[in-house]
Design a protein around this motif. Structure first.
Motif, mmCIF file in Angstrom:
data_model
loop_
_atom_site.group_PDB
_atom_site.id
_atom_site.type_symbol
_atom_site.label_atom_id
_atom_site.label_comp_id
_atom_site.label_asym_id
_atom_site.label_seq_id
_atom_site.Cartn_x
_atom_site.Cartn_y
_atom_site.Cartn_z
ATOM 1 N N GLY A 1 11.430 -12.620 4.528
ATOM 2 C CA GLY A 1 11.091 -12.859 5.922
ATOM 3 C C GLY A 1 10.661 -11.647 6.698
ATOM 4 N N LEU A 2 10.512 -10.496 6.036
ATOM 5 C CA LEU A 2 10.241 -9.233 6.718
ATOM 6 C C LEU A 2 8.881 -8.665 6.330
ATOM 7 C CD1 LEU A 2 11.355 -6.906 8.524
ATOM 8 C CD2 LEU A 2 12.247 -5.876 6.418
ATOM 9 N N THR A 3 8.113 -8.248 7.344
ATOM 10 C CA THR A 3 6.853 -7.539 7.144
ATOM 11 C C THR A 3 6.972 -6.184 7.833
ATOM 12 O OG1 THR A 3 5.579 -9.589 7.167
ATOM 13 C CG2 THR A 3 4.365 -7.561 7.537
ATOM 14 N N VAL A 4 6.693 -5.098 7.111
ATOM 15 C CA VAL A 4 6.867 -3.756 7.666
ATOM 16 C C VAL A 4 5.605 -2.931 7.470
ATOM 17 C CG1 VAL A 4 8.283 -1.671 7.696
ATOM 18 C CG2 VAL A 4 9.323 -3.856 7.080
ATOM 19 N N GLU A 5 5.239 -2.187 8.504
ATOM 20 C CA GLU A 5 4.156 -1.220 8.394
ATOM 21 C C GLU A 5 4.665 0.135 8.868
ATOM 22 O OE1 GLU A 5 -0.262 -0.216 10.253
ATOM 23 O OE2 GLU A 5 0.494 -2.294 10.256
ATOM 24 N N PHE A 6 4.555 1.138 8.016
ATOM 25 C CA PHE A 6 4.954 2.501 8.355
ATOM 26 C C PHE A 6 3.705 3.345 8.598
ATOM 27 C CE2 PHE A 6 9.418 2.190 7.166
ATOM 28 C CZ PHE A 6 9.427 1.148 6.256
ATOM 29 N N ALA A 7 3.729 4.172 9.640
ATOM 30 C CA ALA A 7 2.561 4.999 9.961
ATOM 31 C C ALA A 7 2.420 6.163 8.980
ATOM 32 C CB ALA A 7 2.653 5.528 11.386
ATOM 33 N N ASP A 8 3.497 6.917 8.788
ATOM 34 C CA ASP A 8 3.442 8.077 7.887
ATOM 35 C C ASP A 8 4.855 8.523 7.549
ATOM 36 O OD1 ASP A 8 4.359 9.476 10.113
ATOM 37 O OD2 ASP A 8 2.399 10.313 10.593
ATOM 38 N N GLU A 9 4.978 9.767 7.049
ATOM 39 C CA GLU A 9 6.281 10.250 6.586
ATOM 40 C C GLU A 9 7.277 10.445 7.724
ATOM 41 O OE1 GLU A 9 3.637 13.758 7.371
ATOM 42 O OE2 GLU A 9 3.471 11.851 6.292
ATOM 43 N N THR A 10 6.824 10.427 8.974
ATOM 44 C CA THR A 10 7.743 10.562 10.105
ATOM 45 C C THR A 10 8.310 9.219 10.555
ATOM 46 O OG1 THR A 10 5.989 10.358 11.781
ATOM 47 C CG2 THR A 10 6.429 12.561 10.906
ATOM 48 N N SER A 11 7.903 8.137 9.920
ATOM 49 C CA SER A 11 8.387 6.796 10.270
ATOM 50 C C SER A 11 9.735 6.530 9.607
ATOM 51 C CB SER A 11 7.385 5.734 9.814
ATOM 52 O OG SER A 11 6.091 6.003 10.302
ATOM 53 N N GLU A 12 10.719 6.071 10.390
ATOM 54 C CA GLU A 12 12.056 5.826 9.867
ATOM 55 C C GLU A 12 12.489 4.397 10.177
ATOM 56 O OE1 GLU A 12 14.977 8.682 11.017
ATOM 57 O OE2 GLU A 12 13.565 10.363 10.957
ATOM 58 N N LEU A 13 12.971 3.704 9.158
ATOM 59 C CA LEU A 13 13.498 2.357 9.314
ATOM 60 C C LEU A 13 14.865 2.290 8.643
ATOM 61 C CD1 LEU A 13 13.257 -0.662 10.091
ATOM 62 C CD2 LEU A 13 12.074 -1.020 7.901
ATOM 63 N N VAL B 1 0.873 -1.176 0.000
ATOM 64 C CA VAL B 1 0.000 0.000 0.000
ATOM 65 C C VAL B 1 0.904 1.217 0.000
ATOM 66 C CG1 VAL B 1 -1.782 1.259 1.242
ATOM 67 C CG2 VAL B 1 -1.791 -1.237 1.264
ATOM 68 N N SER B 2 0.697 2.128 -0.912
ATOM 69 C CA SER B 2 1.616 3.242 -1.098
ATOM 70 C C SER B 2 1.297 4.397 -0.153
ATOM 71 C CB SER B 2 1.552 3.732 -2.541
ATOM 72 O OG SER B 2 2.409 4.826 -2.721
ATOM 73 N N ARG B 3 2.375 4.883 0.553
ATOM 74 C CA ARG B 3 2.324 6.099 1.350
ATOM 75 C C ARG B 3 3.730 6.700 1.346
ATOM 76 N NH1 ARG B 3 -0.780 4.006 6.839
ATOM 77 N NH2 ARG B 3 -2.777 3.503 5.890
ATOM 78 N N ASN B 4 3.973 7.679 2.243
ATOM 79 C CA ASN B 4 5.308 8.239 2.386
ATOM 80 C C ASN B 4 5.981 7.651 3.618
ATOM 81 O OD1 ASN B 4 5.134 9.969 0.154
ATOM 82 N ND2 ASN B 4 3.943 11.425 1.356
ATOM 83 N N PHE B 5 7.325 7.550 3.570
ATOM 84 C CA PHE B 5 8.064 7.009 4.690
ATOM 85 C C PHE B 5 9.552 7.209 4.430
ATOM 86 C CE2 PHE B 5 8.686 3.870 1.600
ATOM 87 C CZ PHE B 5 9.726 3.043 1.977
ATOM 88 N N SER B 6 10.397 6.821 5.408
ATOM 89 C CA SER B 6 11.842 6.890 5.248
ATOM 90 C C SER B 6 12.424 5.507 5.484
ATOM 91 C CB SER B 6 12.443 7.886 6.245
ATOM 92 O OG SER B 6 13.864 7.849 6.197
ATOM 93 N N PHE B 7 13.056 4.941 4.458
ATOM 94 C CA PHE B 7 13.708 3.644 4.568
ATOM 95 C C PHE B 7 15.127 3.752 4.044
ATOM 96 C CE2 PHE B 7 14.662 -0.576 2.557
ATOM 97 C CZ PHE B 7 14.920 -1.240 3.757
ATOM 98 N N LYS B 8 16.107 3.361 4.890
ATOM 99 C CA LYS B 8 17.509 3.365 4.505
ATOM 100 C C LYS B 8 18.040 1.943 4.616
ATOM 101 C CE LYS B 8 18.356 8.138 5.965
ATOM 102 N NZ LYS B 8 19.141 9.028 6.867
ATOM 103 N N TYR B 9 18.704 1.511 3.545
ATOM 104 C CA TYR B 9 19.194 0.133 3.463
ATOM 105 C C TYR B 9 20.665 0.182 3.075
ATOM 106 C CZ TYR B 9 18.770 -4.898 2.414
ATOM 107 O OH TYR B 9 18.891 -6.268 2.420
ATOM 108 N N TYR B 10 21.517 -0.450 3.901
ATOM 109 C CA TYR B 10 22.959 -0.366 3.705
ATOM 110 C C TYR B 10 23.545 -1.741 3.376
ATOM 111 C CZ TYR B 10 22.615 4.268 5.848
ATOM 112 O OH TYR B 10 22.279 5.575 6.120
ATOM 113 N N ASP B 11 24.562 -1.745 2.507
ATOM 114 C CA ASP B 11 25.213 -3.012 2.180
ATOM 115 C C ASP B 11 26.263 -3.356 3.231
ATOM 116 O OD1 ASP B 11 27.510 -1.512 1.655
ATOM 117 O OD2 ASP B 11 27.271 -1.602 -0.521
ATOM 118 N N GLU B 12 26.978 -4.468 3.011
ATOM 119 C CA GLU B 12 27.938 -4.956 3.995
ATOM 120 C C GLU B 12 29.093 -3.987 4.240
ATOM 121 O OE1 GLU B 12 25.789 -8.485 2.328
ATOM 122 O OE2 GLU B 12 26.537 -6.558 1.597
#
Length: 256
Positions: free
Chosen positions: A58-70, A32-43
């Motif tokens: 194996g991962l399920t993620v739910e972001f509340a809004d644009e202030t959510s950071e993962l 489901v499309s919304r705004n959020f912040s996701f940062k993914y880093y390599d080794e």
């Protein structure tokens, strides 16, 4: 950037001897499309552009809004890992995290969960609700058994009949140091602090107390059972074979 609320079929449990590097091919996701912040880093610690949490097995993620950071760092191996990132919340999982059975992280409002490098757990629930501003921080080299619970607030109020003021407000969240080992069914409650190189025994409940580092903790509530210790992932047989030549002469003792 888009946010994804992922719904998938149940993951299976792998044998103890197998690292859970993959999920079953029949697991599916719905986004489901919304705004959020996701940062993914390599080794190597480089930011991977245009990363999508939907691509992490194996991962399920739910972001509340644009202030959510993962923020997640590779490598990792997740099984039945569910993360809810609430409003003004931040969840960080550093590299080499392994979840063998399940991990649930729930943040609601102004919470932060920070998991250090080499996190290794069978199953755990990290619940930052319903209080805003309560956090959970777990250091590097954490080893955890199954059915662990981290809960940095009581969820309900105990108040004084005389003043009506609350008596059980959380102050600092939960802090677990580096190189800590939790046995099965350990619970950490509000303001618990477990220092570096500690072992927490089966079924213990850790509360707001002061403990030394390099100690065995146990009981309800947890207390110091032994000091001047450290621990290894090796079982005692393999540990003795590997380090016997380094043993010093002294009285034999055990934890029985």
């Amino acid at each position: 950037m888009n946010v994804f609320i992922f719904l998938r079929e149940d993951s299976f449990m792998l044998p103890d001897q197998t690292r859970p590097d993959q999920t079953r091919p029949d697991q599916r996701t719905v986004s489901v499309s919304r705004n959020f912040s996701f940062k993914y880093y390599d080794e190597a610690g480089n930011l991977i552009p245009n990363a999508n949490p939907e691509d992490i097995p194996g991962l399920t993620v739910e972001f509340a809004d644009e202030t959510s950071e993962l923020e997640i760092h590779r490598p990792h191996a997740f099984q039945k890992t569910s993360i809810v990132v609430g409003k003004n919340c931040r969840v960080v999982i550093l590299g080499n995290a392994t979840v063998w059975v399940s991990l649930k992280i729930l943040t609601l409002n102004q919470n932060e969960v920070h998991i250090g490098r080499n996190f290794d757990v069978r199953s755990a629930d990290l619940v930052c609700k319903p209080e805003p501003g309560v956090n959970i921080r777990i250091g590097d080299d954490f080893l955890g058994s199954s059915q662990l619970l981290f809960r940095p607030s009581d969820g309900h109020t105990i108040y004084s009949l005389e003043t009506k003021k609350p008596l059980n407000e959380p102050k600092s969240g939960i802090r677990v140091g580096n190189h800590v080992w939790f046995g099965q069914r350990v619970t950490c409650l509000k303001d618990a602090v477990v220092p570096d190189n500690c072992i927490v025994s089966f079924g213990s409940i850790v509360t707001r107390q002061v403990f030394p580092s390099n100690a065995v903790l146990g009981g309800v509530p947890a207390k110091v059972l032994k000091t001047g210790v450290n621990w290894s992932k090796l079982n005692t047989f393999r540990y003795r074979r590997k380090f016997a030549s380094e043993f010093l002469v002294g009285p034999e003792s055990d934890m029985s």
